[in-house]
Scaffold this motif. Structure first.
Motif, PDB file in Angstrom:
ATOM      1  N   ARG A 245      79.723-123.235  -7.288  1.00 17.68           N
ATOM      2  CA  ARG A 245      80.062-124.635  -7.041  1.00 17.68           C
ATOM      3  C   ARG A 245      81.570-124.777  -6.840  1.00 17.68           C
ATOM      4  O   ARG A 245      82.322-125.071  -7.761  1.00 17.68           O
ATOM      5  CB  ARG A 245      79.597-125.505  -8.217  1.00 17.68           C
ATOM      6  CG  ARG A 245      78.088-125.591  -8.407  1.00 17.68           C
ATOM      7  CD  ARG A 245      77.435-126.514  -7.387  1.00 17.68           C
ATOM      8  NE  ARG A 245      76.004-126.605  -7.593  1.00 17.68           N
ATOM      9  CZ  ARG A 245      75.411-127.481  -8.405  1.00 17.68           C
ATOM     10  NH1 ARG A 245      76.151-128.320  -9.107  1.00 17.68           N
ATOM     11  NH2 ARG A 245      74.103-127.496  -8.526  1.00 17.68           N
ATOM     12  N   GLY A 246      81.994-124.485  -5.621  1.00 16.37           N
ATOM     13  CA  GLY A 246      83.382-124.705  -5.252  1.00 16.37           C
ATOM     14  C   GLY A 246      84.373-123.740  -5.861  1.00 16.37           C
ATOM     15  O   GLY A 246      85.583-124.031  -5.896  1.00 16.37           O
ATOM     16  N   HIS A 247      83.918-122.573  -6.320  1.00 14.95           N
ATOM     17  CA  HIS A 247      84.791-121.629  -7.010  1.00 14.95           C
ATOM     18  C   HIS A 247      85.132-120.457  -6.096  1.00 14.95           C
ATOM     19  O   HIS A 247      84.377-120.138  -5.173  1.00 14.95           O
ATOM     20  CB  HIS A 247      84.083-121.113  -8.274  1.00 14.95           C
ATOM     21  CG  HIS A 247      85.014-120.508  -9.277  1.00 14.95           C
ATOM     22  ND1 HIS A 247      85.813-121.264 -10.091  1.00 14.95           N
ATOM     23  CD2 HIS A 247      85.261-119.213  -9.594  1.00 14.95           C
ATOM     24  CE1 HIS A 247      86.520-120.470 -10.868  1.00 14.95           C
ATOM     25  NE2 HIS A 247      86.213-119.221 -10.583  1.00 14.95           N
ATOM     26  N   PRO A 248      86.285-119.786  -6.336  1.00 11.24           N
ATOM     27  CA  PRO A 248      86.592-118.583  -5.545  1.00 11.24           C
ATOM     28  C   PRO A 248      85.474-117.550  -5.657  1.00 11.24           C
ATOM     29  O   PRO A 248      84.884-117.382  -6.730  1.00 11.24           O
ATOM     30  CB  PRO A 248      87.886-118.059  -6.195  1.00 11.24           C
ATOM     31  CG  PRO A 248      88.523-119.264  -6.777  1.00 11.24           C
ATOM     32  CD  PRO A 248      87.383-120.129  -7.246  1.00 11.24           C
ATOM     33  N   PRO A 249      85.148-116.860  -4.580  1.00  8.10           N
ATOM     34  CA  PRO A 249      84.010-115.936  -4.596  1.00  8.10           C
ATOM     35  C   PRO A 249      84.244-114.726  -5.499  1.00  8.10           C
ATOM     36  O   PRO A 249      85.376-114.257  -5.655  1.00  8.10           O
ATOM     37  CB  PRO A 249      83.902-115.497  -3.123  1.00  8.10           C
ATOM     38  CG  PRO A 249      85.282-115.656  -2.589  1.00  8.10           C
ATOM     39  CD  PRO A 249      85.848-116.856  -3.277  1.00  8.10           C
ATOM     40  N   ALA A 250      83.155-114.252  -6.086  1.00 13.47           N
ATOM     41  CA  ALA A 250      83.233-113.020  -6.869  1.00 13.47           C
ATOM     42  C   ALA A 250      83.556-111.848  -5.948  1.00 13.47           C
ATOM     43  O   ALA A 250      83.314-111.903  -4.744  1.00 13.47           O
ATOM     44  CB  ALA A 250      81.910-112.787  -7.594  1.00 13.47           C
ATOM     45  N   LEU A 251      84.107-110.791  -6.537  1.00 14.86           N
ATOM     46  CA  LEU A 251      84.428-109.581  -5.781  1.00 14.86           C
ATOM     47  C   LEU A 251      83.659-108.402  -6.370  1.00 14.86           C
ATOM     48  O   LEU A 251      83.600-108.237  -7.590  1.00 14.86           O
ATOM     49  CB  LEU A 251      85.927-109.278  -5.844  1.00 14.86           C
ATOM     50  CG  LEU A 251      86.868-110.221  -5.085  1.00 14.86           C
ATOM     51  CD1 LEU A 251      88.309-109.854  -5.380  1.00 14.86           C
ATOM     52  CD2 LEU A 251      86.591-110.164  -3.589  1.00 14.86           C
ATOM     53  N   VAL A 252      83.056-107.600  -5.492  1.00 18.91           N
ATOM     54  CA  VAL A 252      82.387-106.364  -5.898  1.00 18.91           C
ATOM     55  C   VAL A 252      83.197-105.184  -5.390  1.00 18.91           C
ATOM     56  O   VAL A 252      83.550-105.134  -4.201  1.00 18.91           O
ATOM     57  CB  VAL A 252      80.939-106.294  -5.370  1.00 18.91           C
ATOM     58  CG1 VAL A 252      80.374-104.887  -5.540  1.00 18.91           C
ATOM     59  CG2 VAL A 252      80.058-107.295  -6.097  1.00 18.91           C
ATOM     60  N   LEU A 253      83.497-104.257  -6.289  1.00 15.41           N
ATOM     61  CA  LEU A 253      84.182-103.025  -5.918  1.00 15.41           C
ATOM     62  C   LEU A 253      83.128-101.928  -5.804  1.00 15.41           C
ATOM     63  O   LEU A 253      82.559-101.480  -6.800  1.00 15.41           O
ATOM     64  CB  LEU A 253      85.222-102.658  -6.977  1.00 15.41           C
ATOM     65  CG  LEU A 253      86.092-101.434  -6.702  1.00 15.41           C
ATOM     66  CD1 LEU A 253      86.895-101.608  -5.417  1.00 15.41           C
ATOM     67  CD2 LEU A 253      87.021-101.168  -7.878  1.00 15.41           C
ATOM     68  N   HIS A 254      82.849-101.531  -4.559  1.00 17.61           N
ATOM     69  CA  HIS A 254      81.796-100.549  -4.280  1.00 17.61           C
ATOM     70  C   HIS A 254      82.393 -99.377  -3.518  1.00 17.61           C
ATOM     71  O   HIS A 254      82.937 -99.564  -2.421  1.00 17.61           O
ATOM     72  CB  HIS A 254      80.674-101.202  -3.465  1.00 17.61           C
ATOM     73  CG  HIS A 254      79.618-100.245  -2.995  1.00 17.61           C
ATOM     74  ND1 HIS A 254      78.693 -99.678  -3.838  1.00 17.61           N
ATOM     75  CD2 HIS A 254      79.350 -99.755  -1.751  1.00 17.61           C
ATOM     76  CE1 HIS A 254      77.893 -98.891  -3.150  1.00 17.61           C
ATOM     77  NE2 HIS A 254      78.277 -98.916  -1.876  1.00 17.61           N
ATOM     78  N   GLU A 255      82.331 -98.194  -4.130  1.00 18.02           N
ATOM     79  CA  GLU A 255      82.848 -96.968  -3.523  1.00 18.02           C
ATOM     80  C   GLU A 255      84.289 -97.140  -3.043  1.00 18.02           C
ATOM     81  O   GLU A 255      84.659 -96.744  -1.936  1.00 18.02           O
ATOM     82  CB  GLU A 255      81.935 -96.522  -2.370  1.00 18.02           C
ATOM     83  CG  GLU A 255      80.530 -96.148  -2.836  1.00 18.02           C
ATOM     84  CD  GLU A 255      79.653 -95.664  -1.691  1.00 18.02           C
ATOM     85  OE1 GLU A 255      80.096 -95.796  -0.520  1.00 18.02           O
ATOM     86  OE2 GLU A 255      78.550 -95.153  -1.958  1.00 18.02           O
ATOM     87  N   GLY A 256      85.099 -97.768  -3.881  1.00 21.69           N
ATOM     88  CA  GLY A 256      86.518 -97.902  -3.601  1.00 21.69           C
ATOM     89  C   GLY A 256      86.914 -99.042  -2.689  1.00 21.69           C
ATOM     90  O   GLY A 256      88.090 -99.211  -2.401  1.00 21.69           O
ATOM     91  N   ARG A 257      85.950 -99.837  -2.228  1.00 17.91           N
ATOM     92  CA  ARG A 257      86.248-100.969  -1.337  1.00 17.91           C
ATOM     93  C   ARG A 257      85.727-102.256  -1.955  1.00 17.91           C
ATOM     94  O   ARG A 257      84.661-102.283  -2.568  1.00 17.91           O
ATOM     95  CB  ARG A 257      85.593-100.769   0.039  1.00 17.91           C
ATOM     96  CG  ARG A 257      85.985 -99.477   0.745  1.00 17.91           C
ATOM     97  CD  ARG A 257      87.470 -99.456   1.115  1.00 17.91           C
ATOM     98  NE  ARG A 257      87.787-100.501   2.081  1.00 17.91           N
ATOM     99  CZ  ARG A 257      89.027-100.741   2.520  1.00 17.91           C
ATOM    100  NH1 ARG A 257      90.047-100.035   2.055  1.00 17.91           N
ATOM    101  NH2 ARG A 257      89.235-101.685   3.417  1.00 17.91           N
TER     102      ARG A 257
END
Length: 355
Positions: A233-245
């Motif tokens: 709800r209007g928040h900065p998106p989560a980030l996934v670190l997968h295989e160094g990216r």
């Protein structure tokens, strides 16, 4: 202005007016309204005016001149002493209020457990340089029968109004996550709790009711599926670190923050699923991270910094390195509070069941 008035009187035919008391008021007023440096400048100015007028009027050697000088020196010393005492008292009082505010915030924002079902977790909360003001960032991670459920949010504003909203959202989340199977329903319960609190007479200032809103992101990591489910709800998106990216988990149908539900349009909201396989790292954060700037006005490069940190670090060590990088980027001057939750997805089948 007082020194200028004295100078005009003494350098004109109006110098018959006794101006000594006027000059002694200069350091007294400066000590009350200014800091040490400006007070010293005001004293120097008053002395310069006194010397100038005494020389111009050829008054050296008279009792009046020496009396004016003595009064000026005594008032200046008294002003410095009083100003120092008042500043020390105010500093002590502010520090006490700050300790109370931080203690209250720590009671509400407790660190997340290191192990939650199928993930290892860590949290970090940094306060900006806002005196005794407490911030509006919130976070929590709870192990439930549906998997690990987390929330990160940011209440607009600071102070007691923001902290009250933080307590309301976290209180609702901590209760509802254990019996509401629908992730959207969890978010709606948090929004409803805020509306109920806002409806209480006198609970919030009128301007806070008109302008306040809360961005929030709720995530769920099931025990038996290599995915993460999100409601944003209007928040900065989560980030996934997968295989160094790193990959931002952008919502396909953006929704407004809590408190702005009247703006929601389109089909019914559903949780969005993204891959989160063993070995992946998931970061939830508030906008104080990505909006942090350096002296060149450059934003903090969160994705690049995450990719530069060794994967062999634990979640706590990972967040600590992010912390150091953020402080280096801003040279220790955070403009906004920061909250982060990092989780590592473990191998399937190693989660702790919840009954």
């Amino acid at each position: 202005m007082i020194a200028l008035a004295v100078l005009i009187i003494e350098l004109t035919p109006a110098h018959f007016i006794y101006t000594g008391p006027f000059l002694t008021a200069v350091p007294a007023l400066a000590a009350v309204t200014m800091g040490p440096k400006r007070t010293a400048l005001a004293v120097a100015l008053a002395l310069a005016v006194s010397v100038t007028t005494a020389t111009y009027n050829q008054a050296w050697g008279t009792l009046q001149v020496y009396t004016n000088f003595l009064a000026l020196v005594l008032v200046s010393l008294a002003g410095f002493i009083t100003s120092s005492a008042v500043r020390a008292y105010r500093r002590s009082e502010l520090e006490q209020v700050r300790r109370i505010a931080v203690a209250a915030q720590e009671v509400i924002l407790r660190p997340v457990p290191e192990r939650l079902g199928p993930v290892r977790a860590a949290s970090l909360c940094l306060a900006a340089g806002t005196g005794a003001q407490v911030g509006g960032d919130l976070y929590e991670a709870v192990q439930t029968r549906y998997g690990v459920r987390m929330i990160v949010g940011d209440v607009r504003g600071k102070g007691l109004t923001a902290m009250r909203a933080v307590a309301v959202v976290l209180g609702a989340f901590r209760v509802v996550v254990h019996y509401e199977d629908d992730l959207v329903g969890v978010m709606n319960h948090c929004a409803a709790a805020l509306r109920r609190e806002a409806a209480v007479p006198g609970a919030y200032p009128e301007e806070a009711l008109m302008e306040g809103f809360t961005t929030a992101l709720i995530a769920q990591v099931p025990d038996d599926e290599p995915v993460v489910q999100l409601v944003n709800r209007g928040h900065p998106p989560a980030l996934v670190l997968h295989e160094g990216r790193t990959q931002p988990l952008m919502p396909t149908s953006p929704r407004p923050p809590l408190g702005l539900e009247d703006l929601i349009t389109g089909p019914p909201e559903k949780p969005e699923s993204y891959p989160l396989v063993p070995g992946d790292r998931l970061l939830l954060y508030t906008d104080g991270v990505i909006e942090a700037r350096n002296l060149d006005n450059d934003f903090f490069p969160l994705s690049e910094t995450m990719e530069s940190i060794s994967f062999s670090t634990t979640p706590e060590e990972f967040l600590e390195q992010l912390h150091h990088a953020l402080i280096r980027h801003t040279e220790g001057h955070l403009a906004d509070d920061v909250a982060m939750i990092l989780v590592d997805r473990l191998d399937e089948g190693v989660g702790i069941p919840v009954i």
